[in-house]
Design an enzyme around this catalytic site. Structure first.
Site, PDB file in Angstrom:
ATOM      1  N   HIS A   1      -7.614  -5.510  -0.415  1.00 53.58           N
ATOM      2  CA  HIS A   1      -6.417  -4.674  -0.302  1.00 53.58           C
ATOM      3  C   HIS A   1      -5.427  -5.280   0.693  1.00 53.58           C
ATOM      4  CE1 HIS A   1      -4.053  -1.011  -0.464  1.00 53.58           C
ATOM      5  NE2 HIS A   1      -4.089  -0.916   0.849  1.00 53.58           N
TER       6      HIS A   1
ATOM      7  N   SER B   1       0.827  -1.194   0.000  1.00 50.35           N
ATOM      8  CA  SER B   1       0.000   0.000   0.000  1.00 50.35           C
ATOM      9  C   SER B   1       0.872   1.259   0.000  1.00 50.35           C
ATOM     10  CB  SER B   1      -0.950  -0.038   1.205  1.00 50.35           C
ATOM     11  OG  SER B   1      -1.967   0.913   1.082  1.00 50.35           O
TER      12      SER B   1
ATOM     13  N   ASP C   1      -9.549  -4.932  -5.124  1.00 53.17           N
ATOM     14  CA  ASP C   1      -9.005  -3.994  -4.149  1.00 53.17           C
ATOM     15  C   ASP C   1      -9.903  -2.761  -4.081  1.00 53.17           C
ATOM     16  OD1 ASP C   1      -7.457  -2.018  -2.799  1.00 53.17           O
ATOM     17  OD2 ASP C   1      -5.606  -3.026  -3.382  1.00 53.17           O
TER      18      ASP C   1
END
Length: 274
Positions: free
Chosen positions: A254, A95, A225
């Site tokens: 995610h 991320s 995601d």
């Protein structure tokens, strides 16, 4: 606790386990190095040296008021690598941590690096612009900041209960333990760091950074995601990299390094041994 102090006086906590080729893990917003527990134990058992740090303002690192931007994050990562005198490093970022890895390699070079992996990562650019029509409107990220400022604890329950792990999708049973662990990590950090970091990971353009990276880089992203939408991220990053490989997942959230650790770990190991 093992810590280093950066050139601008920030104390950074890190974990350093094992021997062998080093893998350095960079965590996502608003978490800590604890989010990599599964990966660190897995790769430690496969003969790697595993290192992860808490980003400034996160976890057990200093809750400073300033420096919550990608350049400082990249410089802090360099401070860890230099302090431990690491070479032939494999960098893995999830991320926002994928943005940190991208900026680090572009800003500080690849002399100490051998491979990289970007998992559910924010590059090349999350916010919508004329040049990036697939991005999300700035109002989306402004609203995240507003929710954080209004009630951070409640907000940090809602994120893992919903889009981070896709627990808001039908047929997916929520894990209260994962939700609580996410909340625990998030609440250890600084509200100021978390607030500022939303701007850092949503508005930083990594396009030119990605073009500078030449080491083999695995881009791992899921079409499901909900936090970093696939179309604006994974395929575009892989296309911009000189030596990038895209690995696409379906049905994964995610936070797939946590919910689908067995698959992610196996695919990462295969890439590292290739």
């Amino acid at each position: 606790m093992p810590t280093i102090t950066t050139s601008d006086g920030v104390e950074i906590f890190y974990k350093d386990w094992g021997t062998g080729q080093p893998i350095v893990f960079s965590h996502g917003w608003p978490l800590s190095s604890d989010d990599w527990d599964n990966q660190m134990l897995f790769f430690l058992q496969h003969g790697y040296r595993v290192i992860a740090h808490d980003r400034r303002g996160h976890g057990r690192s200093a809750q400073v008021a300033d420096g919550h931007d990608m350049n400082h994050y990249a410089d802090d990562l360099l401070a860890v690598v230099t302090h431990l005198d690491l070479n032939d490093v494999i960098h893995v970022g999830h991320s926002c941590g994928g943005g940190e890895v991208t900026r680090y390699l572009a800003r500080h070079g690849e002399d100490r690096a051998s491979k990289a992996a970007l998992i559910s990562a924010v590059p090349p650019l999350m916010v919508q612009t004329d040049a990036n029509p697939d991005g999300q409107p700035k109002a989306v990220f402004d609203d995240l900041q507003a929710q954080l400022a209004a009630n951070r604890s409640e907000f940090f329950r809602a994120v893992p209960s919903g889009p981070f792990y896709n627990f808001d999708r039908g047929g997916i049973a929520p894990s209260e333990a994962l939700i609580e662990n996410w909340w625990r990590q998030a609440m250890m950090g600084s509200a100021k760091a978390h607030y500022d970091e939303i701007v850092a990971w949503s508005q930083t353009d990594f396009t030119d950074d990605l073009k500078k990276i030449t080491i083999p880089t695995l881009v791992m992203h899921s079409t499901d995601d909900q936090v970093v939408p696939y179309a604006a991220a994974g395929p575009k990053s892989a296309a911009l990299l000189k030596n990038g490989t895209l690995k696409t997942y379906r049905g994964f959230p995610h936070g797939m390094p946590t919910t689908h650790a067995d698959t992610i770990n196996a695919d990462l190991l295969s890439f590292l041994k290739s």
